[in-house]
Design a protein around this motif. Structure first.
Motif, short mmCIF file in Angstrom:
data_model
loop_
_atom_site.label_atom_id
_atom_site.label_comp_id
_atom_site.label_asym_id
_atom_site.label_seq_id
_atom_site.Cartn_x
_atom_site.Cartn_y
_atom_site.Cartn_z
N LEU A 141 0.82 -1.21 0.00
CA LEU A 141 0.00 0.00 0.00
C LEU A 141 0.85 1.26 0.00
O LEU A 141 0.44 2.30 -0.54
N SER A 142 2.02 1.20 0.57
CA SER A 142 2.90 2.38 0.61
C SER A 142 3.70 2.55 -0.67
O SER A 142 4.32 3.59 -0.88
N GLY A 143 3.71 1.53 -1.52
CA GLY A 143 4.47 1.61 -2.76
C GLY A 143 5.92 1.24 -2.61
O GLY A 143 6.71 1.46 -3.52
N ASN A 206 1.99 5.98 -16.34
CA ASN A 206 3.14 5.89 -17.27
C ASN A 206 4.36 5.27 -16.60
O ASN A 206 5.49 5.72 -16.75
N GLY A 207 4.09 4.21 -15.81
CA GLY A 207 5.18 3.50 -15.14
C GLY A 207 5.67 4.15 -13.87
O GLY A 207 6.59 3.62 -13.23
N GLN A 208 5.08 5.27 -13.46
CA GLN A 208 5.47 5.97 -12.24
C GLN A 208 4.53 5.55 -11.11
O GLN A 208 3.36 5.88 -11.11
N ARG A 209 5.05 4.81 -10.14
CA ARG A 209 4.25 4.32 -9.03
C ARG A 209 3.85 5.48 -8.12
O ARG A 209 4.66 6.34 -7.77
N LEU A 210 2.59 5.48 -7.73
CA LEU A 210 2.07 6.53 -6.87
C LEU A 210 2.02 6.06 -5.43
O LEU A 210 1.76 4.88 -5.15
N THR A 211 2.26 6.98 -4.52
CA THR A 211 2.18 6.70 -3.10
C THR A 211 1.28 7.75 -2.45
O THR A 211 0.73 8.63 -3.13
N ILE A 216 0.62 15.30 -8.27
CA ILE A 216 0.38 15.47 -9.70
C ILE A 216 0.15 16.95 -9.94
O ILE A 216 -0.83 17.53 -9.48
N ARG A 217 1.08 17.55 -10.66
CA ARG A 217 1.02 18.99 -10.89
C ARG A 217 1.21 19.28 -12.38
O ARG A 217 1.41 18.37 -13.17
N ALA A 282 7.87 2.34 -5.91
CA ALA A 282 8.06 3.78 -5.99
C ALA A 282 9.55 4.11 -5.99
O ALA A 282 10.33 3.41 -5.35
N PRO A 283 9.96 5.16 -6.69
CA PRO A 283 11.39 5.49 -6.74
C PRO A 283 12.01 5.70 -5.37
O PRO A 283 13.14 5.29 -5.12
N SER A 284 11.31 6.31 -4.47
CA SER A 284 11.85 6.52 -3.13
C SER A 284 10.70 6.66 -2.15
O SER A 284 9.76 7.43 -2.38
N VAL A 285 10.78 5.91 -1.10
CA VAL A 285 9.79 5.98 -0.03
C VAL A 285 10.53 6.40 1.23
O VAL A 285 11.37 5.65 1.74
#
Length: 302
Positions: A141-143, A206-211, A216-217, A282-285
């Protein structure tokens, strides 16, 4: 003594009235300067020997054309001489860009490998210290970990007639500029939030995991997800209960909002149920706040 013939006396010639103004009289009688008169006489004496005026004009035009051709030829020669130097510098610049891009890609790959290693060690530490399936669920759930499973695939794209900019007359305003048939950051926010609300367990764009900390801007006409620019079409993957997730989203307020964008502004969207979707971690959590969990037990007295 011979007699002399009588001498006739001629009457005296009358004097001109302007005799006393000889200078003015000379100017009036000879208004053309002697030098000009001599030049005119010499030119007249040449007759047909001089060049005709039309021929002189043609010769002048030919000389001008020759001079222009000479200038163009010299310029072309200089450009041709400088071309190898410019081409060499261009190739060197391309080589430097390719080299730096390859180095950046290599570093990014190293970062991904180290992140995967850290995640694996964290999960191993949790399991060895009494970790449970609940900890794995938190990772999902946290990615923090990659996931795969059934879900829905939603592809959102700009209208076919989309263009940048606008005249400000369209009622749909997003991020300070009017709609021109393009998908905006607010549209993607509503789509993602609608999928979460409909029961999605993991979402990527687009392959970017959301947390829970993802943003989104917009930056101009581009959409940024965690400060990474994305380009249309936007492929949104959501892991969850397949067909149930898709039906719930389409019947939700955000699903109806997306349908309205299709009808009113020509934005294109397709949704399909997938049997197995794979979403990266995700890239970094970053853990911002953490505290140990304590269990309270009641001690009875006998």
């Amino acid at each position: 003594m011979p007699q002399q013939p009588p001498v006739r006396s001629s009457p005296a010639r009358p004097q001109r009235p302007d005799a006393s103004m000889s200078l003015i009289t000379n100017v009036m009688d000879h208004s053309l300067d002697d030098g000009y008169a001599e030049a005119a006489a010499r030119k007249k004496s040449q007759g047909e020997g001089g060049l005709p005026r039309t021929l002189r004009a043609k010769l002048g035009l030919a000389a001008g054309l020759v001079l222009a051709a000479l200038v163009v030829t010299v310029g072309a020669a200089q450009t041709r001489a400088a071309a190898p130097v410019v081409a060499k510098e261009h190739q060197e610049l391309i080589g430097r860009i390719d080299s730096e891009t390859a180095a950046a890609d290599k570093l990014e790959g190293t970062v991904d490998e180290l992140r995967d290693e850290v995640g694996a060690r964290q999960r191993a530490a949790l399991k060895s210290s009494g970790g449970s399936a609940r900890a794995d669920l938190v990772d999902v759930l946290s990615g923090a970990t990659a996931v795969h499973g059934p879900g829905v695939k939603l592809v959102v794209n700009d209208a076919k007639e989309a263009s940048s900019g606008g005249d400000g007359t369209n009622p749909r305003e997003t991020s300070g500029f009017s709609d021109t048939g393009r998908v905006r950051d607010r549209d993607m926010q509503r789509v993602v939030n609608g999928l979460w609300e409909s029961g999605a367990e993991a979402v990527s764009v687009n392959g970017q995991r959301l947390t829970a900390l993802s943003a989104i801007r917009a930056a101009g006409d581009a959409i940024l997800v965690d400060n990474r620019p994305l380009v249309p079409p936007y492929t949104v993957l959501a892991v969850g209960d397949g067909s149930r997730l898709g039906d719930a989203f389409q019947n939700s307020a955000d699903g109806l909002y997306l349908h309205a964008l299709e009808q009113d502004f020509g934005i294109r969207a397709t949704i399909s149920t997938e049997g197995d979707l794979r979403l990266p971690a995700a890239p970094s959590v970053i853990v911002r706040i953490a505290q140990p969990s304590t269990e309270k037990t009641e001690k009875g007295t006998s």
